[in-house]
Write a protein that holds these residues in place. Structure first.
Motif, PDB file in Angstrom:
ATOM      1  N   ASP A 290       2.118  10.201   6.384  1.00 65.40           N
ATOM      2  CA  ASP A 290       1.678   8.813   6.195  1.00 65.40           C
ATOM      3  C   ASP A 290       2.757   7.829   6.622  1.00 65.40           C
ATOM      4  OD1 ASP A 290      -0.720   9.533   5.231  1.00 65.40           O
ATOM      5  OD2 ASP A 290      -0.167   9.371   3.108  1.00 65.40           O
TER       6      ASP A 290
ATOM      7  N   LEU B  27       4.261  12.622   1.759  1.00 59.41           N
ATOM      8  CA  LEU B  27       4.232  11.277   2.354  1.00 59.41           C
ATOM      9  C   LEU B  27       4.664  11.200   3.803  1.00 59.41           C
ATOM     10  CD1 LEU B  27       5.737   9.297  -0.627  1.00 59.41           C
ATOM     11  CD2 LEU B  27       3.488   8.908   0.369  1.00 59.41           C
TER      12      LEU B  27
ATOM     13  N   ILE C 176       0.849  -1.200   0.000  1.00 60.10           N
ATOM     14  CA  ILE C 176       0.000   0.000   0.000  1.00 60.10           C
ATOM     15  C   ILE C 176       0.880   1.245   0.000  1.00 60.10           C
ATOM     16  CG2 ILE C 176      -1.648   1.322   1.378  1.00 60.10           C
ATOM     17  CD1 ILE C 176      -2.758  -1.436   2.299  1.00 60.10           C
ATOM     18  N   ILE C 177       1.946   1.208   0.833  1.00 62.37           N
ATOM     19  CA  ILE C 177       2.882   2.336   0.857  1.00 62.37           C
ATOM     20  C   ILE C 177       3.526   2.511  -0.521  1.00 62.37           C
ATOM     21  CG2 ILE C 177       5.040   3.176   1.843  1.00 62.37           C
ATOM     22  CD1 ILE C 177       2.831   3.319   3.850  1.00 62.37           C
TER      23      ILE C 177
ATOM     24  N   ALA D 109       2.411   1.708  -3.463  1.00 62.39           N
ATOM     25  CA  ALA D 109       1.464   2.255  -4.436  1.00 62.39           C
ATOM     26  C   ALA D 109       1.295   3.753  -4.221  1.00 62.39           C
ATOM     27  CB  ALA D 109       0.120   1.544  -4.314  1.00 62.39           C
ATOM     28  N   THR D 110       1.337   4.177  -2.946  1.00 61.77           N
ATOM     29  CA  THR D 110       1.194   5.602  -2.649  1.00 61.77           C
ATOM     30  C   THR D 110       2.409   6.377  -3.156  1.00 61.77           C
ATOM     31  OG1 THR D 110       0.073   4.907  -0.644  1.00 61.77           O
ATOM     32  CG2 THR D 110       0.681   7.226  -0.794  1.00 61.77           C
ATOM     33  N   VAL D 111       3.597   5.832  -2.918  1.00 58.09           N
ATOM     34  CA  VAL D 111       4.818   6.505  -3.367  1.00 58.09           C
ATOM     35  C   VAL D 111       4.801   6.654  -4.890  1.00 58.09           C
ATOM     36  CG1 VAL D 111       7.321   6.316  -3.534  1.00 58.09           C
ATOM     37  CG2 VAL D 111       6.171   5.678  -1.412  1.00 58.09           C
ATOM     38  N   ARG D 112       4.394   5.599  -5.566  1.00 55.31           N
ATOM     39  CA  ARG D 112       4.357   5.636  -7.021  1.00 55.31           C
ATOM     40  C   ARG D 112       3.432   6.745  -7.501  1.00 55.31           C
ATOM     41  NH1 ARG D 112       0.652   3.897 -10.554  1.00 55.31           N
ATOM     42  NH2 ARG D 112       1.317   3.291 -12.655  1.00 55.31           N
ATOM     43  N   ALA D 113       2.232   6.803  -6.881  1.00 59.27           N
ATOM     44  CA  ALA D 113       1.252   7.804  -7.307  1.00 59.27           C
ATOM     45  C   ALA D 113       1.782   9.208  -7.074  1.00 59.27           C
ATOM     46  CB  ALA D 113      -0.057   7.581  -6.549  1.00 59.27           C
ATOM     47  N   VAL D 114       2.431   9.407  -5.917  1.00 59.45           N
ATOM     48  CA  VAL D 114       2.913  10.753  -5.601  1.00 59.45           C
ATOM     49  C   VAL D 114       4.048  11.149  -6.547  1.00 59.45           C
ATOM     50  CG1 VAL D 114       4.075  12.132  -3.863  1.00 59.45           C
ATOM     51  CG2 VAL D 114       2.164  10.677  -3.208  1.00 59.45           C
TER      52      VAL D 114
END
Lengths: 537, 111
Positions: free
Chosen positions: A404, A401, A372-373, A375-380
């Motif tokens: 989070d 980030l 989940i982390i 995927a968040t890094v990728r999106a950001v």
């Protein structure tokens, strides 16, 4: 003597082609000497047209899986096929040949002209094809008599069931305590000799869990669970020896009493059964039937958890770049093999101006939390692509980030770079990653060192922008620490990668070598990103 | 698939194909016809007597070749299609456009 020959082929196209199918057909024809040549010719042409149609219209440049089964029986030749290609519409209603000057569009009309029935259904994103041709009998001319209708819905149900089971990825996996404790408990609760979680796979029954004396594998013919999956109700036979329908399935010393409850795939397909059985006939009360239902429900929940995990895995693989980066003079490739169903590593690339942005990041930990982390890094980082400079993107990612990451108590190491296609200039930020190396064309190497901390450690960090140049013949390799574990686990492993890069003719050879090393042995996520600049000509 | 090309006088190229002419080999068939045109042999006689299998993709390559040679002032004619190829030509009503002859000499009598 009946002449029934059946073959099933699982293809992946590319690299498999219609030639693979024709080679399979040759083995069938060799075993059916009495087949009329006209039937053979018609069947071969139809099946090749079907295959070509699937390959041509369905794959849109991506690999597809394709399963083909051909059955030659006394009175007919049947081909059934499934594929996952995206077909918007199949013009089966239009039987006419195209204009003589057309170079395409004759495949389906040929199939229809040569067969008694050509059917196509699309269910849940899967295409099901059935092609049936009645065999020409020696006594009568081509018998276009009414065919006893084959149950296409029955064929489809069984194929959908089989597919749903295969998609769950549970077949032939090792025993797991979460299933074993249910079968153990059932055995004690009911006082029976055996309790099992069985799946019906093609022509066999396979047990994910057996407590007691029962076999892990047996033929479907001998299976009682295959009867259970015909309905949605509990299926109980208190004395199989007294019931002529099931007396042939009695196994002395093992099976004379049976009670089972169906298990389902997420789409509702009955894929197996939770069952208890005993060598001695016995009564099974209404209360016991309810207990069996409850325990089956428990097994069902465990199955659903597995399935959701594998869905998560699909979603995560879907986040990796699907499109090849087309940059003249460059070859760019990547691989990501999670240690569990999902992982905390990812790589990414996307075109930016006259070049590309490249990212590889590793979220601390493994499994769902890390994924989940990640995927968040990728999106950001992707959304930060609008920042002209690389360091700005990392700063933005860090700002977005930090909270989070702090809450989750994790940090993320990342390599984020921008590559200029023409000059080969690589400007990069390394946030605590440090596992990047350039294999130079002359055999030397240069490590891209990191002096900055990972994301999530200190929000005040300023990540320095560094620059190097990839000359013709140079290869940039960025890996996650899981790749080091494939060698000796130390930074010396990077030298092995440099050697590999010098030997390999393109990034995909390096990736294949890593994939082969990682097979079955990796305990950490294995991720790699490679950019090679073509040799100057 | 094996493919051989023999050049005859008067711009006739004899293209002999063996094996399977299907989706896999169709592109090579097209290339052979293109190169015949490029070398000023737009009258192409395709010998299909050794073809064990022809499908709609192979047929598509022949139609594409036919259009290309006609655009170059030539023609494409078939020589002795094998039984299976014959079946495909009949099934698709292509016999009238892709005409069959017994020999290259019959296909292009002036050659």
């Amino acid at each position: 003597m009946p002449e029934i020959v059946s073959r099933t082929l699982r293809l992946s196209s590319p690299p498999d082609t219609v030639d693979t199918v024709q080679d399979l057909l040759a083995t069938i024809w060799a075993q059916t000497p009495r087949l009329d040549p006209a039937d053979r010719m018609a069947a071969e042409l139809s099946i090749v047209e079907l295959t070509a149609n699937v390959i041509e219209h369905a794959n849109r440049g991506q690999a597809i899986r394709f399963t083909l089964t051909v059955v030659v029986s006394d009175d007919r030749i049947e081909a059934t096929a499934t594929d996952e290609g995206s077909v918007e519409h199949v013009g089966l209603s239009d039987r006419s040949m195209p204009d003589q000057w057309s170079e395409r569009g004759r495949g389906l009309p040929i199939m229809q002209a040569l067969n008694d029935s050509v059917e196509h259904r699309r269910v849940d994103g899967v295409n099901y094809w059935t092609v049936v041709r009645a065999r020409r009998s020696p006594s009568s001319k081509r018998g276009r008599k009414v065919m006893p209708s084959i149950s296409i819905s029955g064929v489809i149900d069984e194929m959908a069931r089989q597919r749903a089971l295969e998609d769950m990825g549970i077949l032939d996996t090792a025993p797991e305590e979460r299933f074993d404790r249910v079968t153990r408990l059932a055995r004690q609760l009911f006082g029976v000799e055996t309790a099992a979680v069985n799946f019906i796979d093609g022509d066999r029954q396979w047990a994910k869990s057996v407590s007691g004396a029962g076999p892990v594998e047996m033929t479907r013919e001998a299976s009682m669970c295959t009867v259970t999956i015909q309905g949605n109700d509990p299926f109980v036979v208190t004395d199989m020896t007294a019931d002529p329908r099931y007396s042939e399935k009695v196994v002395p010393g093992l099976l004379a009493f049976y009670a089972g409850f169906p298990l389902y795939a997420p789409g509702g397909e009955r894929i197996g059964a939770f069952c208890v059985y005993d060598s001695t006939p016995r009564h099974f009360s209404v209360r016991e039937t309810e207990m069996l239902r409850d325990l089956a429900g428990w097994v069902q929940q465990e199955l659903t958890v597995s399935q959701e995990l594998s869905r998560a895995s699909e979603v995560q693989q879907g986040l990796l770049p699907q499109q090849l980066l087309s940059m003249p003079g460059w070859q760019i490739g990547g691989v990501c093999i999670p240690a569990r169903a999902v992982g905390g590593d990812f790589y990414d690339w996307y075109p930016v101006g006259e070049g590309a942005a490249l990212t590889l990041a590793d979220a601390m930990g493994k499994g769902i939390g890390a994924s989940i982390i990640a995927a968040t890094v990728r999106a950001v980082l992707r959304s930060a692509a609008r920042f002209a400079d690389v360091a700005g993107a990392i700063d933005a990612a860090s700002a977005a980030l930090t909270i989070d990451l702090n809450n989750a108590g994790v940090f993320v190491t990342a390599f984020h770079a921008r590559l200029d296609m023409d000059s080969g200039e690589l400007s990069y930020v390394d946030a605590g990653h440090g596992l990047s190396i350039i294999a130079r064309a002359d055999g030397s190497s240069e490590r891209l060192r990191s002096h900055a901390p990972p994301l999530g450690v200190d929000p005040e960090t300023e990540w320095p922008l560094q620059t190097t140049v990839l000359e013709p013949g140079d290869t940039l390799i960025v890996v996650s620490d899981g790749v080091l574990d494939l060698y000796d686990g130390t930074l010396r492993s990077l030298d092995n990668l440099v050697a590999l890069a010098l030997l390999a003719k393109d990034p995909w050879e390096i990736i294949e070598a890593i994939r082969a090393r990682a097979r079955g042995t990796s305990s950490d996520d294995v991720t790699m990103l490679i950019a090679r600049r073509d040799d100057a000509r | 698939m094996e493919i051989t090309v023999v050049h005859h006088p008067f711009g006739v190229a004899e293209v002999t194909v063996g094996g399977r002419l299907n989706m896999v080999t169709a592109a090579r068939m097209r290339e052979a016809i293109e190169s015949a045109i490029d070398s000023n042999h737009p009258n192409v006689a395709v010998d299909l007597s050794q073809v064990v299998f022809l499908d709609s993709s192979g047929l598509g390559a022949l139609v594409s070749g036919l259009k290309a040679v006609r655009a170059s002032g030539g023609d494409l004619r078939l020589v002795r299609p094998a039984e299976q190829a014959q079946l495909v030509l009949e099934l698709t009503n292509m016999g009238s456009v892709l005409k069959s002859y017994d020999t290259v000499g019959d296909a292009f009598p002036h050659a």
